[in-house]
Each structure stands twice: as C-alpha cells, then as structure tokens.
Design a protein around this motif. Structure first.
Motif, PDB file in Angstrom:
ATOM      1  N   UNK A   1      39.450  -1.020   5.843  1.00  0.00           N
ATOM      2  CA  UNK A   1      38.238  -0.680   6.587  1.00  0.00           C
ATOM      3  C   UNK A   1      38.480   0.465   7.557  1.00  0.00           C
ATOM      4  N   UNK A   2      39.512   0.327   8.398  1.00  0.00           N
ATOM      5  CA  UNK A   2      39.710   1.256   9.511  1.00  0.00           C
ATOM      6  C   UNK A   2      40.561   2.470   9.169  1.00  0.00           C
ATOM      7  N   UNK A   3      41.280   2.412   8.079  1.00  0.00           N
ATOM      8  CA  UNK A   3      42.156   3.525   7.710  1.00  0.00           C
ATOM      9  C   UNK A   3      41.715   4.195   6.405  1.00  0.00           C
ATOM     10  N   UNK A   4      41.833   3.468   5.300  1.00  0.00           N
ATOM     11  CA  UNK A   4      41.585   4.075   3.994  1.00  0.00           C
ATOM     12  C   UNK A   4      40.131   4.512   3.837  1.00  0.00           C
ATOM     13  N   UNK A   5      39.196   3.593   4.062  1.00  0.00           N
ATOM     14  CA  UNK A   5      37.781   3.941   3.898  1.00  0.00           C
ATOM     15  C   UNK A   5      37.304   4.880   4.999  1.00  0.00           C
ATOM     16  N   UNK A   6      37.885   4.774   6.177  1.00  0.00           N
ATOM     17  CA  UNK A   6      37.538   5.693   7.262  1.00  0.00           C
ATOM     18  C   UNK A   6      37.894   7.128   6.888  1.00  0.00           C
ATOM     19  N   UNK A   7      39.015   7.323   6.219  1.00  0.00           N
ATOM     20  CA  UNK A   7      39.404   8.659   5.765  1.00  0.00           C
ATOM     21  C   UNK A   7      38.423   9.198   4.725  1.00  0.00           C
TER      22      UNK A   7
ATOM     23  N   UNK B   1      37.151 -14.802  -3.387  1.00  0.00           N
ATOM     24  CA  UNK B   1      36.947 -15.503  -2.125  1.00  0.00           C
ATOM     25  C   UNK B   1      38.156 -15.360  -1.206  1.00  0.00           C
ATOM     26  N   UNK B   2      37.893 -15.009   0.056  1.00  0.00           N
ATOM     27  CA  UNK B   2      38.934 -14.844   1.083  1.00  0.00           C
ATOM     28  C   UNK B   2      39.879 -13.682   0.789  1.00  0.00           C
ATOM     29  N   UNK B   3      39.380 -12.681   0.062  1.00  0.00           N
ATOM     30  CA  UNK B   3      40.179 -11.492  -0.220  1.00  0.00           C
ATOM     31  C   UNK B   3      39.446 -10.236   0.209  1.00  0.00           C
ATOM     32  N   UNK B   4      40.207  -9.180   0.477  1.00  0.00           N
ATOM     33  CA  UNK B   4      39.617  -7.866   0.719  1.00  0.00           C
ATOM     34  C   UNK B   4      38.991  -7.369  -0.572  1.00  0.00           C
ATOM     35  N   UNK B   5      37.769  -6.859  -0.500  1.00  0.00           N
ATOM     36  CA  UNK B   5      37.070  -6.423  -1.709  1.00  0.00           C
ATOM     37  C   UNK B   5      37.753  -5.232  -2.373  1.00  0.00           C
ATOM     38  N   UNK B   6      38.588  -4.506  -1.620  1.00  0.00           N
ATOM     39  CA  UNK B   6      39.156  -3.264  -2.146  1.00  0.00           C
ATOM     40  C   UNK B   6      40.611  -3.429  -2.593  1.00  0.00           C
ATOM     41  N   UNK B   7      41.494  -3.873  -1.690  1.00  0.00           N
ATOM     42  CA  UNK B   7      42.907  -3.993  -2.067  1.00  0.00           C
ATOM     43  C   UNK B   7      43.275  -5.390  -2.537  1.00  0.00           C
ATOM     44  N   UNK B   8      42.362  -6.368  -2.344  1.00  0.00           N
ATOM     45  CA  UNK B   8      42.522  -7.750  -2.798  1.00  0.00           C
ATOM     46  C   UNK B   8      43.586  -8.529  -2.029  1.00  0.00           C
ATOM     47  N   UNK B   9      43.999  -8.051  -0.874  1.00  0.00           N
ATOM     48  CA  UNK B   9      44.942  -8.847  -0.089  1.00  0.00           C
ATOM     49  C   UNK B   9      44.220 -10.073   0.479  1.00  0.00           C
ATOM     50  N   UNK B  10      44.962 -11.126   0.769  1.00  0.00           N
ATOM     51  CA  UNK B  10      44.382 -12.336   1.344  1.00  0.00           C
ATOM     52  C   UNK B  10      44.016 -12.094   2.798  1.00  0.00           C
ATOM     53  N   UNK B  11      42.816 -12.520   3.184  1.00  0.00           N
ATOM     54  CA  UNK B  11      42.327 -12.296   4.541  1.00  0.00           C
ATOM     55  C   UNK B  11      42.585 -13.512   5.420  1.00  0.00           C
ATOM     56  N   UNK B  12      42.951 -13.244   6.659  1.00  0.00           N
ATOM     57  CA  UNK B  12      43.074 -14.294   7.663  1.00  0.00           C
ATOM     58  C   UNK B  12      42.556 -13.736   8.989  1.00  0.00           C
ATOM     59  N   UNK B  13      42.709 -14.485  10.062  1.00  0.00           N
ATOM     60  CA  UNK B  13      42.165 -14.067  11.356  1.00  0.00           C
ATOM     61  C   UNK B  13      42.783 -12.771  11.857  1.00  0.00           C
ATOM     62  N   UNK B  14      44.011 -12.497  11.463  1.00  0.00           N
ATOM     63  CA  UNK B  14      44.713 -11.330  11.989  1.00  0.00           C
ATOM     64  C   UNK B  14      44.324 -10.023  11.302  1.00  0.00           C
ATOM     65  N   UNK B  15      43.877 -10.103  10.045  1.00  0.00           N
ATOM     66  CA  UNK B  15      43.619  -8.849   9.314  1.00  0.00           C
ATOM     67  C   UNK B  15      42.206  -8.722   8.771  1.00  0.00           C
ATOM     68  N   UNK B  16      41.340  -9.667   9.078  1.00  0.00           N
ATOM     69  CA  UNK B  16      39.999  -9.685   8.488  1.00  0.00           C
ATOM     70  C   UNK B  16      39.017  -8.810   9.273  1.00  0.00           C
ATOM     71  N   UNK B  17      38.131  -8.144   8.538  1.00  0.00           N
ATOM     72  CA  UNK B  17      37.045  -7.375   9.145  1.00  0.00           C
ATOM     73  C   UNK B  17      35.878  -7.341   8.167  1.00  0.00           C
ATOM     74  N   UNK B  18      34.790  -6.715   8.574  1.00  0.00           N
ATOM     75  CA  UNK B  18      33.628  -6.575   7.711  1.00  0.00           C
ATOM     76  C   UNK B  18      33.326  -5.103   7.489  1.00  0.00           C
ATOM     77  N   UNK B  19      33.230  -4.729   6.216  1.00  0.00           N
ATOM     78  CA  UNK B  19      32.908  -3.357   5.852  1.00  0.00           C
ATOM     79  C   UNK B  19      31.405  -3.239   5.619  1.00  0.00           C
TER      80      UNK B  19
END
Length: 287
Positions: free
Chosen positions: A73-79, A15-33
């Motif tokens: 989302x925008x860098x690693x998976x985009x590549x 919960x509240x983590x990136x599904x891939x790198x597991x970093x904690x998500x907040x308003x500044x770094x959160x997105x939807x893949x």
C-alpha cells in the motif's frame, strides 16, 4: 509452483491476505487500499460518489477498499500512483513503453481491485453464502492478474504489447470512468484528457483503429466509444492470448502478430463506430 498457479491458489484462498503480494495480514502489517485512489476523487471532487456493485448496492469510493499489506500500500502502489500522476500531468504525451506499462498497472489495480471486492461481498445482502463473484468467474481474468504482477518483476514485452491504448481529448472538463473487467476494457476521463485501454489483445485494436480520431470527443461520444469496445470484446472469437512466463525472476510476455477475425454482433447504437473499426479489421486482418 509457477506464477499462474501461485496467483490462482491465492485468489482461491484470499481471506486474511494482501490482495497484491498475498502475504498473510496481521495487526502489524495490515492496511486498507482504496481501489479508486484518494487523490483522484479528491481532485475531481467526487468524495461522495461511488459505484453500483453486482448485488445492486451502491458503495462510495471512500468505502471501496481491499485488504493490503503496508508495504504494498505505502511503498509499491504509492510509487505507481506517483508515476501515474506524473504521466497524467504531462497529458499522456510522448509515452514510452515503460510509461504505458505504468498506465496498464494503474488501471488493472482499479479493475481487479473492484473484482476482488465483489468476490468478498454477499450476492444477497440479506443472506450469507453466495458471493457476488465466484472464484471460477474470477479465474477467467488470470492474464490480467499476471500483468498486474509485473509490478514485482523486471518485465519484457516481446512482439506486440498485451494491450491497446488510445489517448483521448475532450471538449468539456470533468471526470468519468467506465470499465468492464470481463471484457478487459476500461476508460478514464481526467478533465480534458483521458484514455481507453483494452487488455490481452496483442495490440489488435490499436493496430486496427490506428487511423481513428480520438480527439475533442463529447462526453457522449466517449461513452459510445467505450461501450463499442465492450461490444467488440464481448463478441470476438479468438484474439490470440499473450503467453506469459516467469523465467529467472523475469516476466516475459510474448504476443503473436497474427489474429483470428472477430465475429461481431452489434446494435445500431454503435453502428458508425463499429463499421469503421470493422472495415479496418477487414482490410488488415481478414486474410
């Protein structure tokens, strides 16, 4: 903490983590893949299509999203997406091992992304509590999560590949997708070209079926082959699992060359294909 323990610990508390790198998500770094890439359902005009989930609800591809950080989302998976599109544009011809790994990572993101989505949704949409999939079920897929995390590491594959990949061609031109994460298998049809991939088998099935024809398939034949592999993976005893170790920030996946013979129970629907595959198994591995 080793890689396996780190993945399991984070999957249990996602919960509240990136599904891939597991970093904690907040308003500044959160997105939807988008689990199914947007370019894919736009290219094949499947904007309004979707899939049925384990709670018997339908979810449109546009709605099939999971939390991710902006970097993943925008860098690693985009590549990964760009590399996969290039491989697809070349009709999967003359694949290098690095390109096969891209195909494996791209497929696993879709398979495991769907699993994680189901892990977050209620089994009974009228009640809060039990999820479609539990952590105990999902942790059985740890080898696939480790392989997906090869995205972050230099990866060395020893002996055999930890997957079997079959490139397919078709009579008709349309899009199709089938997967069963717990049977570790998926298939995609992109117009007149596609593939079937089955994971964590030390290339067992690719070696066993190396003389099998996967060219100019009808749509029904493609579905039959996919479900044949579902049946094979569901009923096997022990295909030796690849060992995966992280050493000095390098992921080493070592697959053994010898296998236990699968026990197969199958319906007449798959008889012709399974008979062929089993005859090959018997000749090569039943020693």
């Amino acid at each position: 903490m080793n890689l396996s323990d780190n993945i399991l610990n984070n999957l249990q508390n996602l919960e509240s983590k990136c599904f891939l790198c597991f970093c904690t998500l907040d308003k500044s770094n959160s997105s939807k893949e988008h689990v199914i890439p947007k370019w894919l359902f736009k290219k094949f005009k499947h904007d309004d299509d979707g899939m049925k989930l384990g709670n018997h609800t339908n979810l449109r591809y546009k709605q099939l999203t999971i939390p991710a950080c902006k970097n993943c989302n925008n860098s690693i998976l985009s590549q990964i997406e760009k590399a996969f599109i290039s491989i697809l544009d070349n009709s999967f011809k003359n694949l290098s091992l690095a390109e096969e790994l891209i195909i494996a990572q791209w497929t696993l993101k879709i398979m495991l992304g769907t699993i994680l989505k189901e892990m977050s949704l209620e089994k009974d949409i009228k009640k809060v509590g039990k999820k479609i999939l539990s952590f105990d079920q999902v942790k059985e897929l740890l080898p696939l999560f480790i392989l997906l995390h090869s995205i972050f590491y230099e990866t060395e594959l020893k002996n055999r590949k930890p997957w079997s990949l079959f490139i397919t061609s078709f009579e008709t031109e349309n899009y199709d997708y089938h997967s069963h994460s717990f049977f570790k298998t998926a298939s995609f049809k992109f117009g007149k070209i596609g593939f079937i991939i089955t994971f964590d088998d030390s290339s067992f099935y690719q070696v066993a079926a190396q003389n099998f024809e996967f060219n100019k398939l009808s749509d029904m034949r493609f579905i039959e082959l996919t479900y044949t592999f579902f049946a094979l993976r569901n009923s096997e005893t022990k295909i030796l699992i690849s060992k995966k170790e992280l050493i000095a920030n390098k992921l080493i996946i070592s697959s053994k060359k010898h296998y236990h013979k699968p026990k197969i129970a199958y319906s007449t629907k798959y008889k012709n294909t399974l008979n062929y595959l089993l005859n090959v198994h018997k000749m090569r591995f039943n020693k």
